[in-house]
Design an enzyme around this catalytic site. Structure first.
Site, PDB file in Angstrom:
ATOM      1  N   SER A 124      87.202  52.096  13.347  1.00  0.00           N
ATOM      2  CA  SER A 124      87.536  52.482  11.983  1.00  0.00           C
ATOM      3  C   SER A 124      88.527  53.634  11.964  1.00  0.00           C
ATOM      4  O   SER A 124      88.541  54.462  12.879  1.00  0.00           O
ATOM      5  CB  SER A 124      86.265  52.893  11.238  1.00  0.00           C
ATOM      6  OG  SER A 124      86.602  53.452   9.986  1.00  0.00           O
ATOM      7  N   TYR A 165      79.348  59.079  10.997  1.00  0.00           N
ATOM      8  CA  TYR A 165      79.901  57.743  11.219  1.00  0.00           C
ATOM      9  C   TYR A 165      81.230  57.842  11.963  1.00  0.00           C
ATOM     10  O   TYR A 165      81.474  57.150  12.946  1.00  0.00           O
ATOM     11  CB  TYR A 165      80.093  57.072   9.854  1.00  0.00           C
ATOM     12  CG  TYR A 165      80.854  55.757   9.838  1.00  0.00           C
ATOM     13  CD1 TYR A 165      80.244  54.573  10.260  1.00  0.00           C
ATOM     14  CD2 TYR A 165      82.162  55.685   9.354  1.00  0.00           C
ATOM     15  CE1 TYR A 165      80.933  53.358  10.201  1.00  0.00           C
ATOM     16  CE2 TYR A 165      82.852  54.476   9.295  1.00  0.00           C
ATOM     17  CZ  TYR A 165      82.235  53.320   9.722  1.00  0.00           C
ATOM     18  OH  TYR A 165      82.906  52.124   9.663  1.00  0.00           O
TER      19      TYR A 165
HETATM   20  N1  LIG Z   1      83.951  47.467   5.163  1.00  0.00           N
HETATM   21  C1  LIG Z   1      84.824  48.420   5.477  1.00  0.00           C
HETATM   22  O1  LIG Z   1      85.513  48.961   4.605  1.00  0.00           O
HETATM   23  C2  LIG Z   1      85.013  48.812   6.920  1.00  0.00           C
HETATM   24  C3  LIG Z   1      86.054  49.677   7.193  1.00  0.00           C
HETATM   25  C4  LIG Z   1      86.281  50.073   8.504  1.00  0.00           C
HETATM   26  C5  LIG Z   1      85.468  49.572   9.504  1.00  0.00           C
HETATM   27  N2  LIG Z   1      84.440  48.737   9.218  1.00  0.00           N
HETATM   28  C6  LIG Z   1      83.621  48.256  10.338  1.00  0.00           C
HETATM   29  O2  LIG Z   1      83.643  46.843  10.360  1.00  0.00           O
HETATM   30  C7  LIG Z   1      82.448  46.375  10.963  1.00  0.00           C
HETATM   31  C8  LIG Z   1      81.827  45.302  10.076  1.00  0.00           C
HETATM   32  O3  LIG Z   1      81.435  45.898   8.843  1.00  0.00           O
HETATM   33  P1  LIG Z   1      81.214  45.144   7.477  1.00  0.00           P
HETATM   34  O4  LIG Z   1      82.082  45.787   6.490  1.00  0.00           O
HETATM   35  O5  LIG Z   1      81.305  43.701   7.669  1.00  0.00           O
HETATM   36  O6  LIG Z   1      79.749  45.617   7.078  1.00  0.00           O
HETATM   37  P2  LIG Z   1      78.311  45.038   7.413  1.00  0.00           P
HETATM   38  O7  LIG Z   1      78.193  43.719   6.792  1.00  0.00           O
HETATM   39  O8  LIG Z   1      77.362  46.109   7.028  1.00  0.00           O
HETATM   40  O9  LIG Z   1      78.340  44.867   8.985  1.00  0.00           O
HETATM   41  C9  LIG Z   1      77.645  45.669   9.874  1.00  0.00           C
HETATM   42  C10 LIG Z   1      77.030  44.762  10.929  1.00  0.00           C
HETATM   43  O10 LIG Z   1      76.405  45.526  11.935  1.00  0.00           O
HETATM   44  C11 LIG Z   1      75.152  44.940  12.218  1.00  0.00           C
HETATM   45  N3  LIG Z   1      74.203  45.833  12.849  1.00  0.00           N
HETATM   46  C12 LIG Z   1      73.832  47.066  12.415  1.00  0.00           C
HETATM   47  N4  LIG Z   1      72.917  47.547  13.261  1.00  0.00           N
HETATM   48  C13 LIG Z   1      72.689  46.609  14.220  1.00  0.00           C
HETATM   49  C14 LIG Z   1      71.850  46.515  15.349  1.00  0.00           C
HETATM   50  N5  LIG Z   1      71.028  47.519  15.690  1.00  0.00           N
HETATM   51  N6  LIG Z   1      71.903  45.411  16.105  1.00  0.00           N
HETATM   52  C15 LIG Z   1      72.720  44.389  15.783  1.00  0.00           C
HETATM   53  N7  LIG Z   1      73.531  44.413  14.726  1.00  0.00           N
HETATM   54  C16 LIG Z   1      73.512  45.514  13.949  1.00  0.00           C
HETATM   55  C17 LIG Z   1      74.677  44.500  10.872  1.00  0.00           C
HETATM   56  O11 LIG Z   1      73.598  43.605  11.002  1.00  0.00           O
HETATM   57  P3  LIG Z   1      72.387  43.546   9.908  1.00  0.00           P
HETATM   58  O12 LIG Z   1      72.835  42.565   8.865  1.00  0.00           O
HETATM   59  O13 LIG Z   1      71.240  43.033  10.691  1.00  0.00           O
HETATM   60  O14 LIG Z   1      72.202  44.901   9.355  1.00  0.00           O
HETATM   61  C18 LIG Z   1      75.952  43.870  10.350  1.00  0.00           C
HETATM   62  O15 LIG Z   1      76.129  42.574  10.860  1.00  0.00           O
HETATM   63  C19 LIG Z   1      81.570  47.592  11.172  1.00  0.00           C
HETATM   64  O16 LIG Z   1      81.682  48.029  12.488  1.00  0.00           O
HETATM   65  C20 LIG Z   1      82.172  48.615  10.239  1.00  0.00           C
HETATM   66  O17 LIG Z   1      81.920  49.920  10.683  1.00  0.00           O
HETATM   67  C21 LIG Z   1      84.206  48.325   7.931  1.00  0.00           C
END
Ligand SMILES: NC(=O)c1ccc[n+]([C@@H]2O[C@H](COP(=O)([O-])OP(=O)(O)OC[C@H]3O[C@@H](n4cnc5c(N)ncnc54)[C@H](OP(=O)(O)O)[C@@H]3O)[C@@H](O)[C@H]2O)c1
Ligand SMILES: Cc1cc2nc3c(=O)[nH]c(=O)nc-3n(C[C@H](O)[C@H](O)[C@H](O)COP(=O)(O)OP(=O)(O)OC[C@H]3O[C@@H](n4cnc5c(N)ncnc54)[C@H](O)[C@@H]3O)c2cc1C
Lengths: 245, 468
Positions: free
Chosen positions: A136, A149
C-alpha cells in the site's frame, strides 16, 4: 501461456478481481482463505463466468508454522502467487490495545512476507514464477491517522524489494502493488476522492499486466498516485509532522 | 399452508457475527430515484456480502434495498436506511445445457448480457435499461417488450433467497414458501431483501434483432397494430405525445424477432456485437429549459418522418433495440434539478381506447414536453403488487411541477375507474386511494407483511406514502 494462480486472501474484493482477470485468460485458480466457506461465492463466480477450474484451500496467514507443510500439500507448485491479505485495523484502538496493533502488523507484514519468502525459495529452485504482494501507499510514509497499518505495509514493501533484488537474475519475478484507494469492503463507508479511487477490476488488470505481461516492479494502479506520493515524500519532516494527515 | 407454518418449516441458516448496534445519529444523505423527485434524507448502508447482511441490518427499522436506483420515484429510498446491494455481484452458477443462471441480487443486467450473450444466451425478459439489478427486476416484476408472450421477469424466476425481517435467509420457490415467493415477485422489496435468485436465460443465435417499423396514423390504428403483433416476439410503440386532433395517438410500432445466425452471417455482421463505449454523459446542472415544447416537437416530427421513411425490416443490435436510452448516460439530468416523473398506467384491454385517448389529449393540452411516450401490450396478470394485467400500458415523462401533479391526479382517477393501475416502480406521487383501488391483492400483501413482522421494519418512502 495459461498456468496456475494461487491467490492468498480469496475473500478480498481486490483478490477476487485479480483472480477474475487470470481466469479470463484461462488460468487454473487456487483460492486460499482462512474461511474457505466465505470464499465459495468467489469460486462460483469464476467458474460460472469463465468456466475456470477452481479449487478452495484453507490458510490462515497468522499460522506461519504451517506454511511449509501447506505449500508441500498443494496439488502442484503454482506459476504465480498473489497475496491480497491485509487488515486496515483501527488506528485509535491500536494505540492502546497492543494485541490489536500486533494483529494488524502481523497480518500486513509478518504473515505475507514469510509466506511469499518461502514461495520464493521454491520458485528460485524451479527457476520460474511470479510473486505479487499487494502492499500500500500507506507504507511509503507513516501518517498519524494509520501508521500501524502503514508500518506493516512498509515492512512488506521492503521485504518484497529485497526479494526482487535477490532474485533478479533467477527468473523469478517479484511485483509490489500499491493500489491507492480502491472501492472495496475495506474502504466501504469512507468518502474517497473519485480520481484517486480505482475499481477492483483496474487492480486486477494492472496485476496481470505487471506479472504476466511486459512487467513492472512497483505498480501504482492509478498513475497519479506516483505523483501524489512523490509530493508527500518530498515534504520536509519538520513540516510533515505538523500536518493532519 | 399458512405463511407462518411455512416459515417455521424453512431451514434457517445460522446468523453470523454479533449484533452491530446502529449509530444513534446516522449519517444522512439526500437520495432520490431516477426521476430526481422526490428527494429525501436516508442513511446509506452498503452490503458487503450476503452472509454479513443480517448483522448489518440487525436493530435497524425503516430499511429498504436499493439496486441500480432506476425506479423513477421513491421505491428505492429507505424510510430511514437504504441498503446498497452493489457488492452482491457474484454469479453463483450457470448451466449452458438449460440456460439456468444463479446470481446474487446486485448483479446488473448489463453484466449478465456482457457475460452470457457471447455464449448465445439472453434473458427472457428485459426492461428498457441495462443498468438495473437482478433484485430490482424481481422486486418490480419488470416487463419487457414481450409481456404478451412471456409474462414478467418473475415468471422466469425459479427460486430465490430472501432475507426476511427476522434476519433469517429463506429459500423460496413455487414449492417452498410459495406465498412468500409469489408476493416477493413485484413486492418492491417490502417482503425482505433478495440475496440471490435462480432464473433462465434463453438461447439466441445472435445479438441482432430483425426490426420492422410500421406507421400508425392515429390511436385506433395504433391499437390495431399492437393487437396484430400478438404473435411477434417483441412489440412496442412510440407515440408522438404532442400530436392532437385527428393525429392523436399517431406513432411508430416496432416489431422485433431474434435474428438467426445465418441471416447475420449473410449480412456480414459480427454475431454478438458489443455496445459502443457510450461516453456521452449529460453533465450535472444541465438547464431544464432546453427541454421545451419546441425542441420536443421538432424531435418528435423528425423521429416520425425518419420512421416513416424506414418501412422495410432492418437488423438492429441488441443494445439499440432493447436499451436505446442507455447510450446517453445520466439523461435524467436533462430535466434539471427539480426532476421529473414518469406516469405509467395500465388499462384493461376493453375500453382502453377511450381512456388512452383522454390521457394523451389532456397531456398534449398541458403543453409540457413528453419526449417519451411508450405504449405496450401487456398479457397475464401477476400476483401481489405486480403491475402487469391484460391490457395496454402507457408511459409518459413529465417535469415535476404543480401543473403536472394536478393533471396526473385526475388521470389516475380515470385509470383506476377503468379498472387499471399505476406502476409502483415509476410512481412518485399517486394517492393512497388510487393505489388501493388499483391493487386488489393489497389486503393479502398486508397480511403477509404482518405475519413476517415487516411492518415498520421494511419501509421505503413509497411504502410510507401509500400506507403499506
Ligand atoms: N481497498 C483499498 O483501498 C486498499 C488500498 C491499498 C491497499 N489495499 C490492500 O489490498 C489488499 C486487499 O484488500 P481489500 O481492499 O480487498 O480488502 P479486504 O476485502 O478486507 O481484504 C483483506 C483480505 O485479507 C484477508 N485476511 C485478513 N486476515 C487474514 C488471515 N489471518 N488469514 C488469511 N486471510 C486474512 C481477509 O480475509 P477475511 O475475509 O477472512 O477477513 C481478506 O480476504 C489488502 O492487503 C489491503 O491492505 C487495499
Ligand atoms: C430508462 C428506463 C427504462 C425502463 N424500462 C422499463 C421497462 O421497460 N419495463 C419495466 O418493467 N420497468 C422499466 N423501468 C423500471 C425499472 O426496470 C425498475 O424500476 C427496476 O426495478 C429497477 O431496478 P433497480 O435495480 O434499479 O432497482 P431500484 O430502483 O434500486 O429498486 C427498485 C425496487 O426494487 C427493490 N429492490 C432492489 N433490489 C432489491 C433486492 N435485492 N431485494 C429486494 N428488493 C429490491 C427496491 O426496494 C425498490 O422497491 C425502466 C427504468 C428506466 C430508468
Amino acid at each position: 501461456m495459461a498456468g496456475t494462480l494461487l491467490l492468498v486472501g480469496a475473500t478480498s474484493d481486490i483478490g477476487h478481481a485479480v483472480a477474475a482477470r487470470y481466469a479470463e485468460a484461462g488460468w487454473r485458480i487456487l483460492l486460499a482463505a482462512r474461511d474457505p466457506e466465505r470464499a465459495q461465492r468467489n469460486a462460483d463466480d469464476l467458474a460460472a463466468r469463465y468456466r475456470a477450474e477452481v479449487a478452495l484451500l484453507r490458510l490462515d496467514i497468522l499460522a506461519t508454522g504451517d506454511f511449509a507443510r501447506w505449500l508441500d500439500g498443494l496439488p502442484a507448485l503454482p506459476d504465480t502467487v498473489v497475496c491480497a491479505v491485509g487488515e486496515l485495523g483501527d488506528q485509535a484502538r491500536a494505540e492502546g490495545d497492543l494485541a490489536h496493533a500486533e494483529g494488524v502488523m502481523r497480518t500486513n507484514f509478518l504473515g505475507p512476507s514469510l509466506l511469499l519468502g518461502l514461495v520464493a525459495e521454491r520458485f528460485a529452485a524451479r527457476g520460474s514464477g511470479a510473486i505479487v504482494g499487494i502492499s500500500s501507499v500507506a507504507g511509503d510514509r507513516g501518517r498519524g491517522s494509520n501508521y500501524v497499518y502503514g508500518a506493516g505495509k512498509a515492512g512488506f514493501t521492503a521485504f518484497l524489494s529485497g526479494l526482487r533484488n535477490r532474485l533478479a537474475k533467477s527468473g523469478v519475478r517479484v511485483v509490489t502493488v500499491k493500489p491507492g484507494f480502491v472501492r472495496t469492503r475495506m474502504t466501504r463507508g469512507l468518502r474517497l476522492p473519485p480520481l484517486l479511487t480505482a475499481e477492483p477490476s483496474e487492480v486486477g488488470r494492472a496485476v496481470y499486466a505487471a506479472a504476466e505481461g511486459r512487467g513492472g516492479d512497483v505498480v501504482y494502479v492509478r498513475k497519479v498516485w506516483r505523483l501524489v506520493m512523490a509530493v508527500i515524500g518530498a515534504i520536509p519532516e519538520p513540516v510533515f509532522k505538523r500536518l493532519s494527515l | 399452508m399458512p405463511v407462518n407454518a411455512a416459515l417455521a418449516a424453512a431451514p434457517a441458516a445460522p446468523l453470523t457475527a454479533p449484533p452491530a448496534t446502529p449509530p444513534a445519529t446516522p449519517l444522512l444523505r439526500p437520495v432520490s430515484g431516477w426521476g430526481g423527485y422526490p428527494r429525501a434524507a436516508s442513511e446509506m448502508l452498503a452490503a458487503d456480502a450476503p452472509e454479513t447482511l443480517p448483522a448489518l441490518l440487525r436493530g435497524r427499522r425503516g430499511v429498504i434495498a436499493r439496486g441500480g436506483g432506476r425506479a423513477y420515484g421513491d421505491a428505492a429510498v429507505g424510510l430511514r436506511t437504504t441498503v446498497l446491494t452493489g457488492a452482491l455481484d457474484r454469479i453463483r452458477g450457470f448451466d449452458p445445457a438449460t440456460g439456468r443462471l444463479r446470481a446474487e441480487a446486485g448483479v446488473t443486467l448489463a453484466d449478465i448480457v456482457r457475460t452470457f450473450l457471447p455464449g448465445g444466451f439472453f434473458p427472457l425478459v428485459v426492461p428498457g435499461t441495462q443498468f438495473v439489478t437482478l433484485g430490482g427486476m424481481i422486486a418490480s416484476d419488470v416487463h419487457g417488450k414481450n409481456h404478451h408472450r412471456e409474462g414478467g421477469f418473475g415468471a422466469h424466476v425459479e427460486a430465490l433467497t430472501l432475507l426476511t425481517p427476522d434476519g433469517v435467509p429463506r429459500f423460496c420457490s413455487r414449492e417452498q414458501n410459495p406465498d412468500l415467493f409469489a408476493m416477493t415477485l413485484g413486492g418492491m422489496g417490502l417482503t425482505g431483501t433478495i440475496l440471490d435468485a435462480t432464473f433462465r436465460l434463453r438461447p439466441v443465435e445472435s445479438g441482432w434483432i430483425v426490426q420492422r417499423t410500421r406507421i400508425a396514423t392515429d390511436l385506433a390504428a395504433m391499437l390495431e397494430a399492437l393487437e396484430q403483433d400478438g404473435d411477434a416476439t417483441y412489440s412496442v410503440a412510440w407515440i408522438d405525445g404532442l400530436a392532437r386532433g385527428s393525429a392523436l395517438g399517431r406513432g411508430l410500432v416496432y416489431r422485433g424477432e431474434h435474428a438467426s445466425g445465418d441471416l447475420c452471417r449473410a449480412a456480414g455482421r459480427d454475431l454478438f456485437p458489443s455496445p459502443p463505449p457510450g461516453r456521452l454523459t449529460v453533465p450535472p446542472g444541465w438547464p431544464a429549459w432546453t427541454l421545451n415544447r419546441a425542441s420536443v416537437t421538432a424531435f418528435n416530427a423528425l423521429y416520425f418522418r425518419r420512421g416513416a421513411a424506414a418501412g422495410s425490416p432492418g437488423l438492429v443490435p441488441w443494445h439499440s433495440y432493447f436499451f436505446p436510452l442507455d447510450g446517453l448516460r445520466a439523461w435524467n439530468r436533462l430535466y434539471g434539478s427539480r426532476g421529473f416523473v414518469q406516469h405509467q398506467c395500465v388499462v384493461p384491454r376493453h375500453g382502453a381506447g377511450a381512456v388512452l385517448a383522454e390521457i394523451l389529449d389532456r397531456v398534449a393540452r398541458l403543453g409540457t414536453a413528453s419526449p417519451l411516450a411508450v405504449l405496450k401490450r401487456l398479457g397475464v396478470c401477476g400476483r401481489g403488487l405486480s403491475f402487469p394485467m391484460d391490457g395496454y400500458t402507457l408511459a409518459l415523462d413529465l417535469p415535476a411541477n404543480a401543473a403536472t401533479f394536478a393533471l396526473l391526479d385526475a388521470l389516475d382517477r380515470r385509470v383506476v375507474a377503468a379498472g387499471g393501475r399505476l406502476y409502483l416502480a415509476k410512481d412518485a406521487r399517486q394517492t393512497r386511494d388510487t393505489f388501493e383501488a388499483g391493487y386488489p391483492e393489497l389486503p393479502a400483501f398486508r397480511d403477509l407483511r404482518r405475519q413476517l413482522g415487516a411492518d415498520g421494519m421494511l419501509a421505503s418512502r413509497l411504502s410510507a406514502r401509500l400506507g403499506l
